[in-house]
Scaffold this motif. Structure first.
Motif, PDB file in Angstrom:
ATOM      1  N   ASP A 164       0.837  -1.206   0.000  1.00  0.00           N
ATOM      2  CA  ASP A 164       0.000   0.000   0.000  1.00  0.00           C
ATOM      3  C   ASP A 164       0.879   1.267   0.000  1.00  0.00           C
ATOM      4  OD1 ASP A 164       0.988   0.129   2.551  1.00  0.00           O
ATOM      5  OD2 ASP A 164      -0.920  -0.231   3.574  1.00  0.00           O
ATOM      6  N   ASP A 165       0.196   2.389  -0.103  1.00  0.00           N
ATOM      7  CA  ASP A 165       0.908   3.675  -0.190  1.00  0.00           C
ATOM      8  C   ASP A 165       1.856   3.887   0.999  1.00  0.00           C
ATOM      9  OD1 ASP A 165       1.218   6.597  -0.992  1.00  0.00           O
ATOM     10  OD2 ASP A 165       0.287   6.807   0.981  1.00  0.00           O
ATOM     11  N   GLU A 166       1.374   3.531   2.183  1.00  0.00           N
ATOM     12  CA  GLU A 166       2.158   3.752   3.397  1.00  0.00           C
ATOM     13  C   GLU A 166       3.468   2.946   3.364  1.00  0.00           C
ATOM     14  OE1 GLU A 166       1.110   5.996   5.391  1.00  0.00           O
ATOM     15  OE2 GLU A 166       2.473   5.725   7.091  1.00  0.00           O
ATOM     16  N   THR A 167       3.349   1.673   2.990  1.00  0.00           N
ATOM     17  CA  THR A 167       4.544   0.816   2.945  1.00  0.00           C
ATOM     18  C   THR A 167       5.501   1.315   1.869  1.00  0.00           C
ATOM     19  OG1 THR A 167       3.082  -1.000   3.515  1.00  0.00           O
ATOM     20  CG2 THR A 167       5.295  -1.614   2.805  1.00  0.00           C
ATOM     21  N   LEU A 168       4.960   1.666   0.725  1.00  0.00           N
ATOM     22  CA  LEU A 168       5.822   2.149  -0.365  1.00  0.00           C
ATOM     23  C   LEU A 168       6.516   3.442   0.044  1.00  0.00           C
ATOM     24  CD1 LEU A 168       3.433   1.511  -3.391  1.00  0.00           C
ATOM     25  CD2 LEU A 168       5.659   0.410  -3.015  1.00  0.00           C
ATOM     26  N   PHE A 169       5.768   4.348   0.667  1.00  0.00           N
ATOM     27  CA  PHE A 169       6.351   5.632   1.047  1.00  0.00           C
ATOM     28  C   PHE A 169       7.485   5.432   2.052  1.00  0.00           C
ATOM     29  CE2 PHE A 169       6.764   9.213   3.909  1.00  0.00           C
ATOM     30  CZ  PHE A 169       7.052  10.222   3.006  1.00  0.00           C
TER      31      PHE A 169
END
Ligand code: HEM
Length: 436
Positions: free
Chosen positions: A120-125
């Motif tokens: 998800d966005d959080e992990t990628l960020f």
């Protein structure tokens, strides 16, 4: 004279005490000029999609977004609009570096998203941020500072390791913190600044020579007329000014080109030392020699500087104890095996040792929370400014492998395909594939 924010100026401490500076950047070297320092502020620069940072495309170049007052002021003229939020808008070199690191974050995030479609966005960020910071630290400590301070010296001081393996310099007893002297002493580099910058196109054709002071606090100028490309090529071709005791007149006469009628940066460098209430130069020398050498008379400086420099100091200061920190540093010879005078070396080394030892999240630790795997760490070790510029630099398809050094035998330009780059497949998550 500008006045840095201090506990005194904010009224926390009595105004008649020695100014104790408040540093808005974070204590650790963690790219806080990109990821910001105040709690929650990073949310304004995140795209919340694919782990990316917000960007804007101007004339085919990618820049930190200035979409609204809550993002960055990168493409807004700070002085005209008063925009001062998340300001990555300082000196030209810093502004350019921020653009590259900003773009690099998104390049990492995009690659990770392809490798790990279920992230998800959080992990990628957070993963992209962790890689970006480690990549930056590897360049700063193993490429830049090894030239400035000397690689052997840095190994001896325990600031860097002597091989490519993990290491654990963390010491919970060392308190994090930045010394006021560290932020101050780096002003010495003003004398190494060539104020005329040549620009080249991507085929190495000379375009123009510009007064670099006219680009300070004007990050928006980088976005137009291929300025970023011209400068990106210029800075890796052109050398720094001599590391001697002279300074380019633009810095001493104009300072911030066009924004003030005149400004003498070097005088400010000296007078800020008085403002901060620094101890006499001789006391720093005592400290830097571990109190094994006493510095009480001008003759005690013989091992540090030429007789003509001591005479110059004597013309201005009655006693050695009167000599100010920067005046002493300006007079010193460069240290053997390094590109800085001994007192600058001492102040920087003192800070770097503290920064490395006090950081529980230091990227080289195998046992930090969410540490890199061995394969990932191996990739981080490949980081170089040349690799960064090949990845996100403007129109750069060939470059010398050691960008901080001049092009020449052993450091000739080569195609970017020959410059080592991070292989992000080391971050491929075995449980995340396109089926999910
Ligand atoms: C054309 C290039 C440069 C210009 C126009 C410039 C300009 C300035 C100005 C106007 C100040 C504030 C002076 C004051 O009010 O006391 C300053 C501070 C400073 N500069 Fe430079 N500078 C340049 C290059 C550099 C370089 C190459 C370095 C180091 C690598 C550097 C390091 C510093 C540091 C550490 C400070 C103090 C910052 C602080 O206290 O927050 N500068 N510079």
């Amino acid at each position: 004279m500008t006045r840095p924010l201090s506990f005194q100026s904010t009224g926390c401490v009595a105004a008649d005490t020695v100014p104790n500076r408040i540093n808005l950047a974070t204590t650790n070297f963690d790219l806080s000029m990109v990821y910001y320092y105040a709690a929650g502020s990073i949310q304004q620069t995140r795209a919340f999609e694919g782990g990316r940072l917000k960007v804007e495309v101007v004339e085919d170049g990618i820049f930190p977004s200035a979409a609204n007052a809550n993002t960055t002021c990168f493409l807004k003229e700070a002085f005209k609009t008063g925009c001062s939020r998340n300001v990555p808008n300082g000196l030209i070199g810093m502004n350019m570096f921020i653009v590259w690191v900003w773009r690099f974050h998104n390049l990492i995030a995009d690659t990770l998203a392809k490798l790990n479609p279920s992230w998800d966005d959080e992990t990628l960020f957070n993963t992209a941020r962790d890689i970006n910071i480690a990549h930056f630290l590897q360049i700063m400590f193993y490429e830049f500072y090894t030239i400035i301070l000397g690689r052997e010296n840095m190994i001896k001081e325990g600031i860097i390791g002597c091989d490519n393996g993990f290491r654990d310099p963390y010491d919970p007893k060392v308190l994090p913190g930045l010394s006021t002297e560290f932020g101050y002493a780096a002003r010495w580099f003003h004398i190494t600044q060539d104020a005329r910058q040549r620009m080249y196109d991507k085929n190495n054709n000379f375009i123009d020579t510009v007064a670099i002071i006219n680009y300070s606090l004007r990050s928006q100028n980088l976005a137009f007329n291929k300025t970023m490309e011209g400068l990106a090529h210029g800075i890796h071709i052109q050398a720094a000014a001599a590391f001697d005791d002279t300074v380019h007149p633009d810095l001493a006469d104009l300072g911030l080109g066009g924004l003030q009628r005149s400004f003498d940066i070097l005088t400010a460098d000296l007078s800020k030392g008085r403002y901060f209430g620094f101890a006499p130069y001789s006391q720093y020398r005592d400290f830097c020699t571990d109190y094994t050498i006493k510095h009480e008379k001008f003759e005690d400086l013989n091992y540090l500087m030429r007789p003509s420099k001591i005479e110059e100091l004597q013309r201005v200061y009655k006693d050695l104890v009167d000599v100010e920190l920067m005046a002493g540093i300006w007079s010193e010879n460069l240290m053997e095996g390094a590109w800085v005078p001994p007192t600058i070396y001492c102040i920087i080394v003192n800070q770097l040792k503290r920064s490395v030892a006090s950081n529980r999240h230091w990227y080289e630790r195998p046992n930090r929370p969410h540490a890199f795997t061995e394969a990932q760490f191996h990739e981080i070790r490949k980081a170089s400014l040349a690799g960064l510029l090949c990845a996100v630099g403007d129109g750069i398809s060939e470059i010398q492998p050691q960008v901080f050094l001049r092009i020449g035998p052993g450091n000739n330009k080569m195609g970017c395909e020959n410059i080592p780059r991070l292989d992000l497949t080391a971050w491929k998550d075995p449980i995340s594939d396109s089926r999910y």
